[in-house]
Scaffold this motif. Sequence first.
Motif, PDB file in Angstrom:
ATOM      1  N   GLU A 183       0.824  -1.210   0.000  1.00 55.47           N
ATOM      2  CA  GLU A 183       0.000   0.000   0.000  1.00 55.47           C
ATOM      3  C   GLU A 183       0.856   1.257   0.000  1.00 55.47           C
ATOM      4  N   GLY A 184       2.177   1.063  -0.126  1.00 54.00           N
ATOM      5  CA  GLY A 184       3.092   2.203  -0.126  1.00 54.00           C
ATOM      6  C   GLY A 184       3.211   2.839  -1.496  1.00 54.00           C
ATOM      7  N   TRP A 185       4.144   3.788  -1.608  1.00 52.10           N
ATOM      8  CA  TRP A 185       4.337   4.536  -2.839  1.00 52.10           C
ATOM      9  C   TRP A 185       5.575   4.016  -3.547  1.00 52.10           C
ATOM     10  N   LEU A 186       5.395   3.680  -4.815  1.00 52.47           N
ATOM     11  CA  LEU A 186       6.468   3.103  -5.615  1.00 52.47           C
ATOM     12  C   LEU A 186       7.148   4.217  -6.404  1.00 52.47           C
ATOM     13  N   GLU A 187       8.471   4.295  -6.271  1.00 47.92           N
ATOM     14  CA  GLU A 187       9.252   5.312  -6.988  1.00 47.92           C
ATOM     15  C   GLU A 187      10.487   4.611  -7.511  1.00 47.92           C
ATOM     16  N   GLY A 188      10.511   4.314  -8.798  1.00 44.73           N
ATOM     17  CA  GLY A 188      11.630   3.560  -9.346  1.00 44.73           C
ATOM     18  C   GLY A 188      11.682   2.194  -8.701  1.00 44.73           C
ATOM     19  N   CYS A 189      12.838   1.837  -8.125  1.00 42.15           N
ATOM     20  CA  CYS A 189      13.001   0.549  -7.443  1.00 42.15           C
ATOM     21  C   CYS A 189      12.854   0.689  -5.935  1.00 42.15           C
ATOM     22  N   LEU A 190      12.263   1.794  -5.491  1.00 42.98           N
ATOM     23  CA  LEU A 190      12.067   2.007  -4.057  1.00 42.98           C
ATOM     24  C   LEU A 190      10.576   2.020  -3.754  1.00 42.98           C
ATOM     25  N   VAL A 191      10.222   1.458  -2.580  1.00 42.70           N
ATOM     26  CA  VAL A 191       8.853   1.588  -2.103  1.00 42.70           C
ATOM     27  C   VAL A 191       8.906   2.282  -0.751  1.00 42.70           C
ATOM     28  N   GLU A 192       8.026   3.270  -0.588  1.00 45.61           N
ATOM     29  CA  GLU A 192       7.969   4.033   0.653  1.00 45.61           C
ATOM     30  C   GLU A 192       6.821   3.511   1.497  1.00 45.61           C
ATOM     31  N   CYS A 193       7.128   3.158   2.735  1.00 43.54           N
ATOM     32  CA  CYS A 193       6.119   2.644   3.656  1.00 43.54           C
ATOM     33  C   CYS A 193       5.021   3.688   3.879  1.00 43.54           C
ATOM     34  N   PRO A 194       3.743   3.262   3.851  1.00 41.06           N
ATOM     35  CA  PRO A 194       2.653   4.237   4.000  1.00 41.06           C
ATOM     36  C   PRO A 194       2.502   4.775   5.417  1.00 41.06           C
TER      37      PRO A 194
ATOM     38  N   HIS B  67       5.221   5.374   8.151  1.00 43.73           N
ATOM     39  CA  HIS B  67       6.209   6.356   8.625  1.00 43.73           C
ATOM     40  C   HIS B  67       7.257   6.684   7.570  1.00 43.73           C
ATOM     41  N   ALA B  68       7.015   6.269   6.328  1.00 46.91           N
ATOM     42  CA  ALA B  68       7.810   6.726   5.179  1.00 46.91           C
ATOM     43  C   ALA B  68       9.229   6.168   5.080  1.00 46.91           C
ATOM     44  N   ALA B  69       9.527   5.060   5.760  1.00 48.75           N
ATOM     45  CA  ALA B  69      10.804   4.394   5.467  1.00 48.75           C
ATOM     46  C   ALA B  69      10.743   3.873   4.027  1.00 48.75           C
ATOM     47  N   SER B  70      11.883   3.889   3.339  1.00 49.34           N
ATOM     48  CA  SER B  70      11.930   3.358   1.976  1.00 49.34           C
ATOM     49  C   SER B  70      12.721   2.062   1.959  1.00 49.34           C
ATOM     50  N   PHE B  71      12.301   1.151   1.096  1.00 47.13           N
ATOM     51  CA  PHE B  71      13.021  -0.115   0.911  1.00 47.13           C
ATOM     52  C   PHE B  71      13.384  -0.259  -0.556  1.00 47.13           C
ATOM     53  N   ASP B  72      14.586  -0.765  -0.803  1.00 46.75           N
ATOM     54  CA  ASP B  72      15.034  -1.056  -2.164  1.00 46.75           C
ATOM     55  C   ASP B  72      14.477  -2.426  -2.558  1.00 46.75           C
ATOM     56  N   LEU B  73      13.666  -2.460  -3.604  1.00 40.78           N
ATOM     57  CA  LEU B  73      13.028  -3.720  -4.007  1.00 40.78           C
ATOM     58  C   LEU B  73      14.048  -4.746  -4.475  1.00 40.78           C
ATOM     59  N   ARG B  74      15.213  -4.292  -4.928  1.00 43.02           N
ATOM     60  CA  ARG B  74      16.234  -5.217  -5.453  1.00 43.02           C
ATOM     61  C   ARG B  74      16.955  -5.959  -4.345  1.00 43.02           C
ATOM     62  N   THR B  75      17.097  -5.317  -3.190  1.00 44.82           N
ATOM     63  CA  THR B  75      17.877  -5.907  -2.098  1.00 44.82           C
ATOM     64  C   THR B  75      17.061  -6.146  -0.839  1.00 44.82           C
ATOM     65  N   GLY B  76      15.934  -5.462  -0.707  1.00 45.90           N
ATOM     66  CA  GLY B  76      15.137  -5.518   0.518  1.00 45.90           C
ATOM     67  C   GLY B  76      15.652  -4.612   1.615  1.00 45.90           C
ATOM     68  N   ARG B  77      16.763  -3.933   1.354  1.00 44.48           N
ATOM     69  CA  ARG B  77      17.352  -3.105   2.411  1.00 44.48           C
ATOM     70  C   ARG B  77      16.622  -1.768   2.543  1.00 44.48           C
TER      71      ARG B  77
ATOM     72  N   LEU C 262      15.379   5.816   7.389  1.00 39.39           N
ATOM     73  CA  LEU C 262      14.763   5.507   8.681  1.00 39.39           C
ATOM     74  C   LEU C 262      13.267   5.813   8.597  1.00 39.39           C
ATOM     75  N   PRO C 263      12.456   5.278   9.520  1.00 37.84           N
ATOM     76  CA  PRO C 263      12.842   4.606  10.765  1.00 37.84           C
ATOM     77  C   PRO C 263      13.093   3.097  10.634  1.00 37.84           C
ATOM     78  N   ALA C 264      12.890   2.476   9.482  1.00 32.06           N
ATOM     79  CA  ALA C 264      13.176   1.038   9.376  1.00 32.06           C
ATOM     80  C   ALA C 264      14.690   0.823   9.370  1.00 32.06           C
ATOM     81  N   ARG C 265      15.135  -0.209  10.060  1.00 32.20           N
ATOM     82  CA  ARG C 265      16.572  -0.514  10.124  1.00 32.20           C
ATOM     83  C   ARG C 265      16.878  -1.903   9.581  1.00 32.20           C
ATOM     84  N   ARG C 266      15.905  -2.812   9.645  1.00 32.38           N
ATOM     85  CA  ARG C 266      16.134  -4.191   9.200  1.00 32.38           C
ATOM     86  C   ARG C 266      15.576  -4.396   7.797  1.00 32.38           C
ATOM     87  N   PRO C 267      16.233  -5.227   6.988  1.00 33.50           N
ATOM     88  CA  PRO C 267      15.736  -5.476   5.628  1.00 33.50           C
ATOM     89  C   PRO C 267      14.503  -6.370   5.637  1.00 33.50           C
TER      90      PRO C 267
END
Length: 107
Positions: A50-61, A63-73, A77-82
């Motif tokens: 349900e987050g926002w997709l921008e290129g290969c990143l998804v932003e959590c809906p 608190h807005a942490a972003s994750f790289d879809l290619r690596t999961g990392r 912040l605020p997310a620290r774990r992949p």
Amino acid sequence: MIPVCRLEDLPEGESVRIGTTPPTAVFRTDDGELYAIDDTCTHQDASLSEGWLEGCLVECPLHAASFDLRTGRPTSLPARRPVRTHRVTVEDGVVHVHVTAQEGTAA
Ligand code: FES
């Protein structure tokens, strides 16, 4: 290998959540690439599909942490774990996810 949907039913820039345990999010980027990650944010209980997709990143809906879809990392912040990443294939026009085994469980 878990069937997700027909490729044409997952438009570019969209995502879908599938009810694996734990849930998995499958994304099709604006470039048409397919990625799958664990759906639940590692910060708190939010659905990344349900987050926002921008290129290969998804932003959590939540608190807005972003994750790289290619690596999961997480890339912010605020997310620290992949999150786990999962392999995606398309066979006969159907998207499939190959869910990565969780640590401590059989594949
Ligand atoms: S729940 Fe995802 S950043 Fe907080």
